[in-house]
Structure formats: C-alpha cells, structure tokens
Scaffold this active site. Structure first.
Site, PDB file in Angstrom:
ATOM      1  N   LYS A  99       1.213  -1.044  -0.116  1.00  0.00           N
ATOM      2  CA  LYS A  99      -0.132  -0.147   0.281  1.00  0.00           C
ATOM      3  C   LYS A  99       0.840   1.369  -0.084  1.00  0.00           C
ATOM      4  CE  LYS A  99      -3.996  -1.663   2.338  1.00  0.00           C
ATOM      5  NZ  LYS A  99      -4.939  -2.580   3.190  1.00  0.00           N
ATOM      6  N   ASP A 140     -11.378   2.757   3.810  1.00  0.00           N
ATOM      7  CA  ASP A 140     -12.028   1.533   3.615  1.00  0.00           C
ATOM      8  C   ASP A 140     -13.617   0.843   3.265  1.00  0.00           C
ATOM      9  OD1 ASP A 140     -10.541  -1.120   3.481  1.00  0.00           O
ATOM     10  OD2 ASP A 140      -9.590   0.225   5.480  1.00  0.00           O
ATOM     11  N   GLN A 179      -5.525  -1.068   9.360  1.00  0.00           N
ATOM     12  CA  GLN A 179      -5.190  -2.440   8.989  1.00  0.00           C
ATOM     13  C   GLN A 179      -6.498  -3.896  10.212  1.00  0.00           C
ATOM     14  OE1 GLN A 179      -4.113  -3.604   6.369  1.00  0.00           O
ATOM     15  NE2 GLN A 179      -4.142  -5.372   6.174  1.00  0.00           N
TER      16      GLN A 179
HETATM   17  N1  GUN Z   1      -7.028  -6.706   5.787  1.00  0.00           N
HETATM   18  C1  GUN Z   1      -7.340  -7.255   4.845  1.00  0.00           C
HETATM   19  N2  GUN Z   1      -8.145  -6.937   3.866  1.00  0.00           N
HETATM   20  C2  GUN Z   1      -8.231  -5.406   4.327  1.00  0.00           C
HETATM   21  C3  GUN Z   1      -8.522  -4.215   3.824  1.00  0.00           C
HETATM   22  O1  GUN Z   1      -9.460  -4.331   2.958  1.00  0.00           O
HETATM   23  N3  GUN Z   1      -8.957  -3.230   4.596  1.00  0.00           N
HETATM   24  C4  GUN Z   1      -8.178  -3.783   5.950  1.00  0.00           C
HETATM   25  N4  GUN Z   1      -8.499  -2.348   6.765  1.00  0.00           N
HETATM   26  N5  GUN Z   1      -7.663  -4.460   6.845  1.00  0.00           N
HETATM   27  C5  GUN Z   1      -8.147  -5.403   5.458  1.00  0.00           C
END
Ligand code: GUN
Length: 298
Positions: free
Chosen positions: A56, A123, A100
C-alpha cells in the site's frame, strides 16, 4: 456456449487505474497545490498484514500521494490507538485513513473503525458509510467490491436487469457488493454457506461473484453459459509441496463455460489497492470542495 472465456486481466486494469489516478493527483497538485495523503495504521506483526501495508505504502507514493505509516506494537492499549486515530482525523494532510485488520484480540475493531472520521474512511467500513451505500447515497465504498464493479462495468457496460448472485455475506465484500449491484439495477441474490442448492442458485447468474474463502468451491457446471465470473477468493493452498494461490472458483472448469472470468492471482487482488488509492483521491477532492474525480466512484 462452450470454449474459452475471456480472461479479465485485473493486473493490467489496476495498472491503468493507477495511471489515471496519478494523472489526477498531478493535476490536483499543479492546479490547487494539494497533495492527497493516506495514513495506514498497522498494529502488531501479522506477516500477511505487513506485506499488504508495505505494498500500500509503495503504490501510494508511486501515484504521487503522501503516505503516512504508523506501526504500533501488538500490546498497544486500545486508548492509544484511539488517540492516534483522533490525531489523524484532525490532520489536514491526511485525507484517507486505513486501520489494517485484523486487530489484536484485545481491541474492539468495530469501535476503532467507527472512531475514524467517515469522510476519511478509505475502507468504507464506518457505519455511516455502510448506511449511505445501503440507501444509495454518496458514500466511501469498500475497495474490493468497488474494484469488482469497475471490472464488471468495463466488461459489460450497463448491468441493469442482469441476475447477479453474490456468494458470501461478509461486511467487507459480500454485503457491499450486493448493495452496489442493486444500485446498478441488477436483480441480486446473496447466497452463502447455508444456502440450499447453491449450484442451482449460481446457475441463474449472469454475474457470479464468489467471495466465500473456500478454494475451488464454485464448480464449472454451476456457471451459466456466457456468465461473467468474478472470483474474490485468495486462498493459500499447497500443491505438490509448493504454496499456491487459488480462488473460490474452480477455474479450469469454469473457464470453459463462462463468458468472462477473473483469474487468481491477477484478477480482483490487484484492484483492491488501486481502489484504496481511488478512495483516497475521492476523499481529498470532497474535503476540498472539488468535484469527485473522474471514473473512480460508483
Ligand atoms: N485486511 C485485509 N483486507 C483488508 C482491507 O481491505 N482493509 C483493512 N483495513 N484491513 C484489511
């Protein structure tokens, strides 16, 4: 119809999307002196999460955005995470915030997510955004279903009137995917592990979205001839002692019946981070009273 489905190349689609995002970021900087910023918070040392967070951060910088990474030890008290979220909410350089998941067991993930400013909720997990999406209003939309929708639109054009079956009812993929497809005027069925005669339900689908997290569960003869199949599953399996990624759809059989299908890897996966960047740009434009960026929102 029998033969070979078109393969929807998510890797190439995501690269194109990042290119369009990068161009719009450059214009924001040149015309308005604004740099969109994404803050990612990682609590603990989960190896998969560490890989995601690194990817990311790299892709955020590649499209010209500012990346803010916050790594906290697994034993951090929840109040300390709440303080960090409050600081990010108040920071004008931060337009998108992602905490996350999964969080360590002593933390209440729902509470943490709902402490994020909904306008910065990259998100789309905040309860306000869930409600806005569910009522067809302008929302921050979860990244994975947003990426699926972009690929479906690109492949099919209008989705109106099509039968869509979403297999999986998670808050992260299944439910928001169903809402997005309903907003596109699809006839939507949400199926799941308790659905009776899942095969027959799937056979009615013009659009089949598989998001159950079970390797190869959806068989080729469950796919309507010519259907568009979106495989959200990313399952780690072992074949001949080697680790391999595989989807929720039995690709080798489904590819003979479907009209188009996303592979695993290289389908939905790469689209998720690209859509996170899209959401950050959208949040930045909205925070500055600018119109939504071109082609990055539902
Ligand atoms: N963990 C796995 N996929 C995601 C996601 O799309 N967003 C977040 N915040 N955590 C994750």
């Amino acid at each position: 119809m029998s033969g070979q489905a078109a393969i929807i190349d998510g890797k190439a689609f995501a690269a194109g999307l990042r290119g369009r995002i990068g161009a719009q970021v450059a214009r924001l900087k040149a015309d308005h002196g604004i740099t969109p910023g994404l803050a990612v918070v990682l609590v603990g040392e989960d190896p998969a999460s560490q890989v995601y967070v690194r990817n990311k951060g790299r892709q955020t910088v590649e499209v010209g955005m500012a990346s803010f990474e916050h790594k906290l030890p697994a034993e951090t008290p929840e109040a300390e995470l709440a303080d960090l979220v409050a600081r990010l909410n108040a920071d004008p350089a931060v337009h998108g915030i992602l905490v996350q998941l999964p969080l360590p067991a002593h933390m209440d993930a729902t509470k943490v997510i709902n402490a994020i400013d909904p306008a910065k909720d990259a998100d789309g997990f905040h309860i306000l955004n869930v409600g806005l999406l569910g009522t067809g209003q302008k929302a921050m939309v979860p990244c994975t279903p947003l990426g699926c929708l972009m690929m479906l639109r690109d492949h099919l054009g209008s989705l109106a009137g099509l039968n869509a079956v979403v297999v999986g009812r998670s808050n992260i993929v299944g439910k928001p995917m169903a809402q997005l497809l309903l907003n596109e005027s699809c006839t939507v069925t949400v199926a799941h592990s308790r659905t009776r005669d899942l095969a027959q339900v799937c056979r009615g689908a013009d659009i089949l979205v598989a998001a159950v997290g079970r390797p190869g569960m959806i068989k080729g003869d469950w796919v309507k001839p010519g259907a568009t199949v979106i495989d959200v599953g990313i399952n780690r399996i072992e074949v001949d002692g080697k680790a391999r990624l595989t989807g929720d759809v039995e690709f080798e059989t489904a590819v003979r019946t479907a009209g188009a299908i996303t592979p695993v890897p290289g389908g939905v996966g790469p689209m998720t981070i690209a859509c996170l960047l899209a959401n950050t740009l959208t949040a930045c434009c909205r925070a500055n009273g600018l119109p939504d960026p071109e082609g990055l929102t539902p």
